[in-house]
Motif scaffolding. Sequence first.
Motif: not given
Lengths: 206, 206
Positions: A116, A119-120, A166, A169, A173-176, B116, B118-119, B125, B128-129, B165
């Motif tokens: 995090r 990326v930020g 990837g 994330v 983080i995105l929790e696809l 950025r 989303a993370v 997040a 985006m998901r 990603v």
Amino acid sequence: MPRTESPRRGRRPGDSGTREAILDAARARFSSAGFRAATVRAIAGDAGVDPALVMHYFGSKQGLFVAAMEFPLDPAEVVPRLVAPGVDGLGERLVRFLLSVIDELGDANPMLGLVRSAVGHPDAARMMREFLGEAILDRVAAAVSDIVGADRPRLRADLCASQIVGILVARQILELPELAAADRETLIGVYGRTIQGYLTGPLDSS
Amino acid sequence: MPRTESPRRGRRPGDSGTREAILDAARARFSSAGFRAATVRAIAGDAGVDPALVMHYFGSKQGLFVAAMEFPLDPAEVVPRLVAPGVDGLGERLVRFLLSVIDELGDANPMLGLVRSAVGHPDAARMMREFLGEAILDRVAAAVSDIVGADRPRLRADLCASQIVGILVARQILELPELAAADRETLIGVYGRTIQGYLTGPLDSS
């Protein structure tokens, strides 16, 4: 090798404060100067201690970073251990180990905080690039070059890093949803083949 | 299909302000409610316009999101176009297209800002998901299911997302040196094989 920040060692009453002062100084200097430019000498100076004491506590600049950032694995120990059995199944061993660390730590995984930050914030990105490069990716590259004789070993290590970050994330983080729900052995099989290909497969465009 | 937010269409003097008001309302509501729960009706209400005007300008909720977030590609156009020639070389086409978008936009790539956010923020997040899921990953999954007959198509799409990603983060944000320096055709070859494998290869652990 046990993690050097383990509290389980004989120590004098004053040690804990000194150790914390070193870790505070390390966090501040790694964050501002990056991993490469930060020196053990400068960090020791910031903490008001002798550089030898920093080495005594943490063994190396990498060890100090691992302790200061609570990085959940010690690359100096992990990379040689994963590489030792040879190139067969190396991708699968690597993914199996990482997923076990990720799943064990869950939301408390300090790697998520580091990703995090990186990326930020450009400074944090540089710090991670330099630490990952020196502590993990150069080591992986050297091992791949030694045992596989593969060309462009550091590009191979960077390719692996791109899939591993990837996974962090997309899954944590995105929790696809299907990725988060997939069982670990499936992911080890699929991602293990990818990592193995990056380490030992062709790098041409055909 | 041209991007629907293109300024090149006949419009009355007041249109620009109305359009901006809709986009502002969309950004606010997508960010707070997520992509799925935000409705065109609610966004139109926030902007003080009729929902039909939102549809007139942006065509769909996805089109509104693409315009509001400056998402640099329109999935409703891109996914069918990449899939149309069939499964052979689909991974390579996908990676070639993405790398061309990434390289063309450079640091101005709005996708980097979205990654950025989303993370860094759980609400972003989720947004985006939900958007990626509905606009891209479900579409890719449906195509893979249709033309390949592959099992677990949405897991395959999520696996692809985890590598894509990862490319964005490792190459554009962490700027891992060999990955940043590698020529595009090499990356298209290597990552194209990975994506093709995720879309059509085995998902077991052997």
